[in-house]
Design an enzyme around this catalytic site. Structure first.
Site, short mmCIF file in Angstrom:
data_model
loop_
_atom_site.label_atom_id
_atom_site.label_comp_id
_atom_site.label_asym_id
_atom_site.label_seq_id
_atom_site.Cartn_x
_atom_site.Cartn_y
_atom_site.Cartn_z
N GLU A 35 0.85 -1.20 0.00
CA GLU A 35 0.00 0.00 0.00
C GLU A 35 0.88 1.24 0.00
OE1 GLU A 35 -2.32 2.70 -0.38
OE2 GLU A 35 -3.53 0.88 -0.13
N GLY A 181 -23.07 15.89 -11.42
CA GLY A 181 -23.33 14.47 -11.25
C GLY A 181 -24.35 14.22 -10.16
N GLY A 183 -25.35 11.36 -8.84
CA GLY A 183 -25.23 10.02 -8.28
C GLY A 183 -25.05 10.07 -6.77
N VAL A 184 -24.64 8.95 -6.21
CA VAL A 184 -24.55 8.81 -4.75
C VAL A 184 -23.62 9.85 -4.13
CG1 VAL A 184 -23.92 7.22 -2.88
CG2 VAL A 184 -25.00 6.33 -4.94
N ALA A 322 -17.72 -0.75 -1.31
CA ALA A 322 -16.77 -1.30 -0.35
C ALA A 322 -17.17 -2.69 0.12
CB ALA A 322 -16.67 -0.36 0.86
N HIS A 445 -42.56 -4.02 17.12
CA HIS A 445 -43.36 -2.79 16.98
C HIS A 445 -43.04 -1.85 18.12
CE1 HIS A 445 -46.82 -0.23 16.20
NE2 HIS A 445 -47.09 -0.28 17.49
#
Length: 466
Positions: A35, A181, A183-184, A322, A445
């Site tokens: 990484e 955009g 989107g999310v 993810a 409930h």
């Protein structure tokens, strides 16, 4: 047999990569993870899912406390004062805690973190920070990055034209923000800054928000965001963005052609999607080419056509999520260890963490209809007792079932806790549930989840509370 440094080397420490590395180590394989970022966790933990949720949650509190907000409706009068540095500080703390947590898990499971970006030398060796490392199995888990808008330069440090990373780190609330955009990511981050006081305009090329979600959900999303004060320019394309001093001018025109107009903004957020990270990996040196969408193709087991090389997450086909990457990380490690690792790609939930949340799993009504006869049950949150007492009237639950077998094909919901509710639907579908199975399962409930039960009852036309 050749002598390798590792049984498994994972390239990338995002949700797919770090999970694959930990699982491989748990299964007794000598494992390393390469990484290049200073911290583990990839986009998700560092500049994606996690920090955005920290700001979404905090900004929801701020909006609830504002005059006429949810608190006032419940008899709590307060006048909030925004302390943005502290709000940003708790975001940074959340990220620090979680990325540090993965470092701890690597140590606990004896996963070696190779610090640096990896490049293939051949199918069993990579170079990381000037050192050659060999492995019997190499897993590509390099994730994705922001798709650029041609001709528009992102400058997060400048704070005017930003991507999702820059939009998380703004030092002050913009007066006017344009989100390119619908989107999310654009809607989540746009909603953060709208709650904190920005005037937000969303420009989306398609004629509806949230591509890929169910048609009813997309229609309702437009109504909800408009009601909340977002300006929506749907069926509109951006033809240019020019930075002028501390602001920008965004030139737009109808997607189908027509007169251009200019929108002025203090901040422009470019969020038109994400693309796989494959550059610099040296895939050509191992004879691995990409498909037309720039992705790496794998078989059912996540093996590529190159023996010993595997791939998971955003670099392979499927939704860039993810949790999809995490499940594939576990599966690929199990396959490498000789076990059976499977991911059911038909049951991967998707969530938009706005307020309310939008969530779905399985087929949209449109896609289900193409496959054959269906039955649909819907139930409005307005008729759900918990949503009503919480002053959360927006949304509905929709259950789509096969007309003949009653098997659940898809579930879509809009509710304050839709992201949590959708887990029940996903689990039911994983077990091949019918709408009757959900309808006859006792739900506590009063809970928001009762709306799932009532929508399932509505499939056969017999909900109780409407």
């Amino acid at each position: 047999m050749a002598d390798y440094d590792y049984d498994v080397l994972v390239i990338g420490a995002g949700p797919g990569g770090y999970v694959a590395a930990i699982r491989a180590a748990q299964l007794g394989l000598k494992t390393a993870c390469a990484e290049g970022r200073e911290t583990l966790g990839g986009t998700c933990l560092n500049v994606g899912c996690i920090p955005s949720k920290a700001l979404l949650h905090a900004s929801e509190y701020f909006e609830a406390a504002k005059e006429g907000g949810a608190m006032a409706k419940m008899g709590i009068k307060v006048t909030p004062e925004l302390d943005l540095p502290t709000m940003q500080g708790q975001r940074i703390d959340a990220v620090k805690g979680l990325t540090g947590g993965i470092e701890f898990l690597f140590k606990k499971n004896k996963v070696d973190w190779l610090k640096g970006y990896a490049q293939f030398k051949d199918a069993h060796s990579v170079e990381v920070a000037g050192r050659t490392v060999t492995a019997k199995n190499i897993v590509i888990a390099t994730g994705s990055s922001v798709t650029p808008l041609p001709g528009v330069e992102i400058d997060n440090a400048g704070g005017v034209v930003v991507d999702s990373t820059g939009a998380l780190e703004l030092a002050s609330v913009p007066k006017k923000m344009v989100v390119i955009g619908g989107g999310v990511i654009g809607l989540e981050l746009g909603s953060v800054w709208r709650r904190l006081g920005a005037e937000v305009t969303v420009v989306e090329f398609l004629d509806q928000l949230l591509p890929g979600m169910d048609g009813d959900v997309r229609k309702e999303a437009a109504k909800i965001f408009k009601k909340q004060g977002m300006a929506l320019k749907l069926g509109t394309k951006v033809t240019g963005v020019t930075v002028e001093g501390q602001g920008a001018k965004v030139t737009v025109e109808p997607a189908k052609g027509g007169d251009a107009e200019v929108i002025e903004a203090d901040v422009v957020l470019v969020s038109i999607g994400r693309r796989p990270n494959t550059e610099g990996l040296g895939l050509a040196s191992i004879g691995l080419e990409l498909n037309a969408r720039g992705q790496i193709e794998t078989d059912h087991d996540f093996a590529t056509k190159v023996d010993g090389v595997w791939a998971i997450g955003d670099v392979i086909p499927g939704p860039m999520l993810a949790h999809k990457a995490e499940d594939e990380g576990i599966a690929v490690a199990e396959n490498i260890a000789g076990l059976t690792g499977i991911v059911n790609h038909d049951v991967i939930p998707g969530v938009v963490y706005t307020q309310p949340e939008f969530a779905g799993v399985g087929l949209t009504e449109e896609a289900a209809k193409e496959r054959g006869a269906i039955k649909v049950g819907k139930f409005p949150m307005l008729a759900n007792s918990r949503a009503k007492t919480n002053h959360e009237p927006d949304g509905f639950v929709k259950v789509i079932a096969d007309a003949e077998t009653d098997r659940v094909l898809g579930v879509w919901c809009i509710a304050s806790v839709a992201g949590t509710m959708i887990a029940q639907a996903a689990q039911a579908m994983e077990f091949g549930a019918t709408s009757e199975d959900i309808a006859y399962t006792c739900h506590a409930h009063p809970t928001h989840s009762e709306a799932i039960k009532e929508a399932a009852m509505a499939v056969t036309g017999k909900p109780i509370h409407i």
